[in-house]
Enzyme design. Structure first.
Site, PDB file in Angstrom:
ATOM      1  N   HIS A  40       0.855  -1.191   0.000  1.00  0.00           N
ATOM      2  CA  HIS A  40       0.000   0.000   0.000  1.00  0.00           C
ATOM      3  C   HIS A  40       0.891   1.241   0.000  1.00  0.00           C
ATOM      4  O   HIS A  40       0.671   2.196   0.759  1.00  0.00           O
ATOM      5  CB  HIS A  40      -0.935  -0.006   1.214  1.00  0.00           C
ATOM      6  N   TYR A  96       3.300  -5.376  10.113  1.00  0.00           N
ATOM      7  CA  TYR A  96       3.267  -3.913  10.056  1.00  0.00           C
ATOM      8  C   TYR A  96       4.365  -3.312  10.931  1.00  0.00           C
ATOM      9  O   TYR A  96       4.994  -2.307  10.575  1.00  0.00           O
ATOM     10  CB  TYR A  96       1.918  -3.395  10.533  1.00  0.00           C
TER      11      TYR A  96
END
Length: 368
Positions: free
Chosen positions: A74, A340
């Site tokens: 992303h 993450y």
């Protein structure tokens, strides 16, 4: 103002035939599976010697190239900011303070599900909305959602197999249709999920897309009553005809212009699981007759470029949860959390580079 609920395919999946169809489905799956690489880690699915958060991020870098300073997936996005206001229905389901009715500040991000920060908008069919709710009591909530109705694999073993089957051939840049068909034949749940994704009509813009959390969580109210739930952000903006690409950043440019003309709104709709509904398998859409409760409205009032924007250094960790929202038996959120964190660790030590999306340039064009 009226608004539509998320689309759910009501017919069962048909057979997947024909090289063109296979490659198209594989392209959708490959984008989603690239996003899912962040879901695989040593959280009980695989032995530590086989896969770890570090190796997952290494794989993302190998697939997408080295782009220091950007998210490993992303990578192309824009910061958004606004508020969320509960409508009074949320506390019956969850004691989380974000639903209490006060106006809650929100920062977030709209992005493409791709690992290259300069990828043309038209090449990514999967978009994401990530949000960080910041209530006054500090009991914040973070969530990431995508503009697809289901996830294409049931577990990380299938993920690894599908990733291999959809790996682009260096000579053609496309997956081998035979390899894709073999995988889908052996994994009918993935074939069904891809058909569900394919059947969902594409939105014309970021502003008119529905963004759904693809994983199941538990809501707990003040009385201790629990409910398995999934949620979606449903746009108040009405759908329009999708414009032809006018440049590599046309979706983002349109978003910047839309926010410049007025606030954008989405309604948070919570879907409650029924008896027997699968909660640990995100390839399965719950039946369309399940109870849905609208619990509040997200208002996006401003956008910022990521170079210095408020979302730049935020990980939208799905396990940052307030009292009243808890993990369910779906293993993906814990896996995403670990990956993450590793991605952020790497970005923290890298110089930040200019984003392909420049808000000031679009605004200058508007005034010129």
């Amino acid at each position: 103002m009226s608004h539509h609920l998320p689309h759910e395919a009501q017919d069962g999946p048909g057979p997947v035939r024909g090289p063109a169809v296979i490659v198209r489905l594989a392209a959708i799956g490959a984008v989603v599976l690239t996003a899912a690489a962040g879901f695989a880690y040593t959280g009980g699915w695989l032995t530590p010697g086989r896969l770890s958060p570090e190796r997952v991020v290494d794989a993302l870098e190998a697939n997408n190239g080295q782009h220091p300073g950007f998210r490993r997936n992303h990578a192309k996005g824009i910061c958004i900011a606004g508020t969320f206001t509960g409508n009074g229905a949320g506390p019956t389901l969850s004691k989380a303070s974000v639903f209490a009715g006060a106006e809650v500040p929100v920062i977030g991000r709209l992005a493409l599900a791709a690992g290259r920060p300069a990828v043309p908008d038209e090449t990514s069919p999967v978009w994401s909305m990530a949000l960080r709710f910041l209530p006054a009591d500090g009991d914040e909530w973070r969530t990431g959602m995508n503009n697809i109705p289901v996830f294409p694999v049931r577990n990380v073993e299938e993920f690894a197999g599908f990733l291999a089957a959809t790996r682009p051939d260096p000579a053609t840049g496309k997956p081998d249709p035979a390899a894709v068909q073999a995988f889908l034949t052996a994994h009918p749940a993935t074939a069904a999920a891809l058909q569900t994704i394919k059947a969902a009509p594409p939105a014309a813009s970021f502003a008119t897309a529905t963004y759904s959390g693809l994983n199941t969580f538990r809501f707990v109210n003040a009385e201790g009553e629990e409910a398995a739930v999934r949620w979606s952000m449903v746009p108040e903006q009405t759908e329009t005809e999708r414009p032809a690409p006018s440049g590599p950043n046309y979706l983002f440019d349109e978003l910047i212009e839309a926010v410049g003309q007025g606030q954008l709104r989405w309604h948070l709709v919570v879907t409650l699981a029924g008896p027997g509904d699968v909660t640990a398998d995100p390839t399965v859409a719950w039946p369309p007759d399940r109870q849905r409760v609208e619990v509040g409205t997200l208002t996006v009032a401003s956008v910022e470029g990521e170079d210095t924007g408020s979302c730049r250094d935020v990980t939208f960790d799905p396990l940052v949860l307030p009292a009243g929202i808890e993990p369910a038996d779906d293993p993906f959120p814990a896996a995403r959390s670990a990956a993450y964190a590793e991605g952020l660790r790497r970005r923290d030590g890298e110089a930040k580079r200019p984003s392909a999306v420049q808000v000031s340039a679009v605004r200058a064009g508007e005034s010129g």
